[in-house]
Structure formats: structure tokens, C-alpha cells
Scaffold this active site. Structure first.
Site, mmCIF file in Angstrom:
data_model
loop_
_atom_site.group_PDB
_atom_site.id
_atom_site.type_symbol
_atom_site.label_atom_id
_atom_site.label_comp_id
_atom_site.label_asym_id
_atom_site.label_seq_id
_atom_site.Cartn_x
_atom_site.Cartn_y
_atom_site.Cartn_z
ATOM 1 N N SER A 134 1.385 -5.299 2.681
ATOM 2 C CA SER A 134 2.807 -5.597 2.860
ATOM 3 C C SER A 134 2.990 -6.005 4.320
ATOM 4 O O SER A 134 2.145 -5.685 5.161
ATOM 5 C CB SER A 134 3.616 -4.324 2.587
ATOM 6 N N TYR A 147 4.815 5.284 3.325
ATOM 7 C CA TYR A 147 4.551 3.975 2.723
ATOM 8 C C TYR A 147 4.009 3.000 3.778
ATOM 9 O O TYR A 147 2.977 2.360 3.580
ATOM 10 C CB TYR A 147 5.826 3.410 2.090
#
Ligand SMILES: NC(=O)c1ccc[n+]([C@@H]2O[C@H](COP(=O)([O-])OP(=O)(O)OC[C@H]3O[C@@H](n4cnc5c(N)ncnc54)[C@H](OP(=O)(O)O)[C@@H]3O)[C@@H](O)[C@H]2O)c1
Length: 258
Positions: A134, A147
Site C-alpha cells: 500500500s 496496518y
């Protein structure tokens, strides 16, 4: 021509499902996983290529090994490590069990599958791995701390492996997909809502598949995210974290988790 085959984790929705569809358009046969068997069957039904499904919860201790065993004897040309999720909230308040599940999936399962398949790929000097990280993988993420940290792990692991392969003159390709916001079920599971325009999973899948098949190492879909990541490198780390706190806080929403 030999039919190519891809193994995709997290294929029941979002980016994984879109990558499955994109590869099927190119005639690839598929091995698809996710926890939801019904969704895997629904996805398999209309696809015009051979598809095998293997439902499992990849955060469970033995699951990555079970998936690898399932693929033994079936040639895998591309592994897409896509399954992942986020947990939103202050680190002192988020649920530890949920975060341990996050680490098991986003980090441990990806690590194990990358290692097992890469060993095989290296031996035969062919094969590709697409690790889905990401843009979070290049940043510090207050309010989504575990995360962001998990995606930093994926970024650093994948870049290091890519350099080892380059050094060894291996023909194995490792690619890293680093999207910004994408319109998927990710938000519902994390309990957040993006405040900026998100890309569609189909747009991301097109760039990802093109990138990994052309041997690109770093795939960052969308100009604004590319520019944002470049700009973030110019700011002092602490200032960036302060800005990111407000960016994340703005994502907080009253929408119930699905
Ligand atoms: N959406 C974004 O903005 C965005 C941005 C950058 C990166 N990413 C990354 O893209 C990847 C895909 O996310 P997405 O946005 O497409 O979200 P998504 O629609 O929620 O898809 C997540 C996929 O992971 C699977 N999964 C979740 N927990 C699992 C488990 N314990 N075991 C096996 N599979 C599991 C889900 O399948 P089941 O529920 O059937 O298990 C689903 O297929 C993730 O790694 C995410 O971090 C997303």
C-alpha cells in the site's frame, strides 16, 4: 502456447477479485482463495478459464502451509499475495486479538507464501510474485498503526528480495503494488471512510497485472498518489506523522462495520 496459472489470495472481493478477472481476460487459469467459499464459487462460475478454489482463513497457523501443499504439483507462474485488512483506532484502544490476526495475515502469511514459492521459483529460474502492500507501506500511520506497520514490512521485505534476485541474475520477478485509496470492502472492515477520491479495483488491477507481467518492481497506481509519496519524502518525519494523524482522523466515520 502454455497456459499460465496464478494463485491469488483474497480473491473474494476488491483488488484480488479484480486481478482474478483481469488475468482471466488474458487467458490465465486461476487458483483462488479467501475465507468465503460462496463468493469464491460465485466468482469462479462465469470466468472463461479453468479455476480452482481453496477456501481458508490465512491467519490460522497452518493455513499458508496448507495452501502451499494444495498447489504442489500444480504449476504456479504467478503468486499474488493480496489478502489483508486494517484496524482503525488508537493503539491503546484497538483490540489486540484483531491486530494479532492482522499481523498473521498481512505479515506472517505473506512472508511464508513468499518464501515457499520463491524457493521453487528460484530453483526453476522462472515465476513471478506480486506482493500487495500500500502507499501506507512508505509512511507512518497514526490511528491505523498496525496496518501501516504491516505494510512497511511488506515493502521492505519485497524490495530486499528483489535486490537479492537482481544480484543473483535470477529471472524470477518480484513486484510490489502500492495503491492509495481503492474503493473496496477494506473501509467497511476497518470502519473508516476515505475523504479523497478512490480508484476502482479494476483500474488498480489493470496497472498491477500490466506491471507484474512487464517486470516492474514498484507499481503505484494513479498520478496523485505517486506525487503524494514523492512529496512525503521532502517533509521531516515528525511533521509528516502529525499531518497523517489528521488525515486518518478525518476517515473516522459512524458507518457500522459489515
Ligand atoms: N482498499 C484500499 O484502499 C487499499 C489500498 C492499498 C492497499 N490495499 C490492500 O489491498 C489488499 C486487498 O484489499 P481490498 O482493498 O481489496 O479489500 P477487501 O475488498 O476487503 O478484500 C480483502 C480480501 O482479503 C481476504 N481476507 C481477509 N481476511 C482474510 C483471512 N483471514 N484469510 C484469508 N483471506 C482473507 C478477503 O476475503 P474473505 O473475507 O473471503 O476472507 C478479501 O478477499 C489488502 O492487502 C489491502 O491492504 C487496499
Amino acid at each position: 502456447m502454455k497456459q499460465m496459472q496464478a494463485l491469488i489470495t483474497g480473491a473474494t472481493s476488491g483488488i484480488g477479485m479484480a486481478i482474478a478477472k483481469e488475468l482471466s481476460k488474458r487467458g490465465w487459469s486461476l487458483i483462488l482463495t479467501g475465507r468465503n467459499q460462496e463468493k469464491l464459487l460465485e466468482l469462479k462460475e462465469p470466468l472463461p478459464v479453468p479455476v480452482e478454489i481453496f477456501p481458508l482463513d490465512l491467519s490460522k497457523e497452518n493455513a499458508p502451509f496448507q495452501l502451499y501443499d494444495f498447489c504442489k504439483g500444480k504449476r504456479v507462474d504467478l503468486l499474488v499475495n493480496n489478502a489483508g485488512f486494517g484496524v482503525f483506532g488508537k493503539f491503546t484502544e484497538t483490540d489486540l486479538q484483531e491486530e494479532l490476526e492482522l499481523l498473521s495475515l498481512n505479515v506472517r502469511a505473506l512472508h511464508i507464501l513468499t518464501k515457499l514459492f520463491l524457493r521453487d521459483f528460484k530453483k526453476r529460474n522462472s515465476g513471478r510474485i506480486l506482493n500487495v502492500a500500500s502507499s501506507a507501506g512508505f509512511l507512518t500511520g497514526p490511528l491505523l498503526s498496525s496496518y501501516y506497520a504491516s505494510k512497511n514490512y511488506v515493502v521492505r521485505l519485497t524490495l530486499a528480495i528483489a535486490e537479492e534476485l537482481r544480484h543473483d541474475k535470477s529471472r524470477v520477478i518480484v513486484s510490489l503494488l502500492c495503491p492509495g485509496p481503492v474503493d473496496t470492502n477494506f473501509n467497511n472492515r476497518a470502519g473508516v471512510q476515505f475523504r479523497v477520491k478512490a480508484l476502482s479495483p479494476e483500474e488498480v488491477a489493470r496497472e498491477a497485472v500490466f506491471g507484474v507481467l512487464t517486470g516492474k518492481l514498484l507499481i503505484v497506481p494513479g498520478l496523485s498518489i505517486k506525487l503524494g509519496l514523492l512529496a512525503s519524502r521532502l517533509l521531516p518525519e515528525q511533521l509528516l506523522s502529525r499531518i497523517l494523524y489528521y488525515v486518518q482522523a478525518a476517515k473516522q466515520t459512524a458507518i457500522p462495520k459489515k
